[in-house]
Design a protein around this motif. Sequence first.
Motif, mmCIF file in Angstrom:
data_model
loop_
_atom_site.group_PDB
_atom_site.id
_atom_site.type_symbol
_atom_site.label_atom_id
_atom_site.label_comp_id
_atom_site.label_asym_id
_atom_site.label_seq_id
_atom_site.Cartn_x
_atom_site.Cartn_y
_atom_site.Cartn_z
ATOM 1 N N ASN A 103 37.788 47.214 33.636
ATOM 2 C CA ASN A 103 38.393 46.586 34.809
ATOM 3 C C ASN A 103 39.660 47.308 35.241
ATOM 4 O O ASN A 103 39.944 47.432 36.432
ATOM 5 N N HIS B 37 40.295 49.154 38.798
ATOM 6 C CA HIS B 37 41.509 48.822 39.552
ATOM 7 C C HIS B 37 42.269 50.089 39.932
ATOM 8 O O HIS B 37 42.711 50.256 41.078
ATOM 9 N N LYS C 164 40.400 52.234 42.567
ATOM 10 C CA LYS C 164 40.557 51.641 43.897
ATOM 11 C C LYS C 164 41.906 52.036 44.494
ATOM 12 O O LYS C 164 42.024 52.259 45.695
ATOM 13 N N GLY D 251 48.369 48.146 43.707
ATOM 14 C CA GLY D 251 47.727 48.544 42.457
ATOM 15 C C GLY D 251 48.473 49.649 41.740
ATOM 16 O O GLY D 251 47.865 50.613 41.283
ATOM 17 N N LYS E 227 48.409 45.282 34.572
ATOM 18 C CA LYS E 227 48.517 44.763 35.936
ATOM 19 C C LYS E 227 49.670 43.757 36.065
ATOM 20 O O LYS E 227 49.859 43.162 37.125
ATOM 21 N N LEU F 117 48.982 43.369 43.724
ATOM 22 C CA LEU F 117 47.669 43.457 43.105
ATOM 23 C C LEU F 117 46.620 43.754 44.175
ATOM 24 O O LEU F 117 46.672 43.218 45.277
ATOM 25 N N GLU G 180 40.563 41.501 45.073
ATOM 26 C CA GLU G 180 39.222 41.706 44.521
ATOM 27 C C GLU G 180 38.233 40.873 45.300
ATOM 28 O O GLU G 180 38.302 39.650 45.332
#
Length: 345
Positions: free
Chosen positions: A304, A308, A311, A320, A326, A335, A338
């Motif tokens: 994950n 992240h 992206k 991000g 995170k 953040l 999603e």
Amino acid sequence: MAPAPPPAASFSPSEVQRRLAAGACWVRRGARLYDLSSFVRHHPGGEQLLRARAGQDISADLDGPPHRHSANARRWLEQYYVGELRGEQQGSMENEAVALEETQKTDPAMEPRFKVVDWDKDLVDWQKPLLWQVGHLGEKYDEWVHQPVTRPIRLFHSDLIEGLSKTVWYSVPIIWVPLVLYLSWSYYRTFAQGNVRLFTSFTTEYALAVPKSMFPGLFMLGIFLWSLIEYLIHRFLFHMKPPSDSYYLIMLHFVMHGQHHKLILPEAVGGTVFAGGLLGYVLYDMTHYYLHFGSPHRGSYLYNLKAHHVKHHFAHQKSGFGISTKLWDYCFHTLIPEKPHLKTK
């Protein structure tokens, strides 16, 4: 005047099938073929997911739900363009394609052959050192630098300086972990002597003794502070937008890698926090390397985190910023959103 692009190669369905059977990972978008063999281990969705698409048309994946990609990702794909599929038998490949195990040795013929998508917009000469070119990009630099590429680059003319600008990933723990251990041992011994006190620079009457039991907490504080520093550096330093008319600030932004800091504390206290921060840096550097080059198990924390971070590179450069965690993206509301259809099961 820019040279004309080379003519596209063409491949029959049987030729593509032979490459798939040899372990290559070719996909197509319409009739356009792309060799993703060297990228398969870095795919943010996992190696198995990409290999399962070998030989298939990925147009739907790129241009629509459920896995919509950014414009950057679509431009990035063109680096792996190898040619066109001949004939009308394109659909037959999808029924015959099989996800194969990764091969340890790569046939040179399967290495990605780069094609410039738009010859008029290729802003740098990739065959020359980039450092002396980026300053001339001016207002185009910010957009250019945020478009990921997968190709070898060179920064300096000098072979010596260029060699000094690169290192293997394991040099980081080899160099810094022994220093972390030495500093930790040294400052713990200082704490054990019982003469470490806070605020002695300002007062002796109200100075506070710091027992050795505080050592683990101070060490963890160093790791915690590094995670905040990592976030702030990434967000405000690495992603600052240099003035378009400043050749040298653009160059500086291109080569920046970090910054230093110091604490106004007793040596043992500050040193312990520094040792924890140094370990935090090592963990950050190793995590960052793994997120780019590793293949974490689907559904795991690192999987994950990798999704992240990728992206961030391809679609959300202004959010991000956390790499090893995170946490600070949550705290500062940066953040990456999603979408429900992209959630990992």
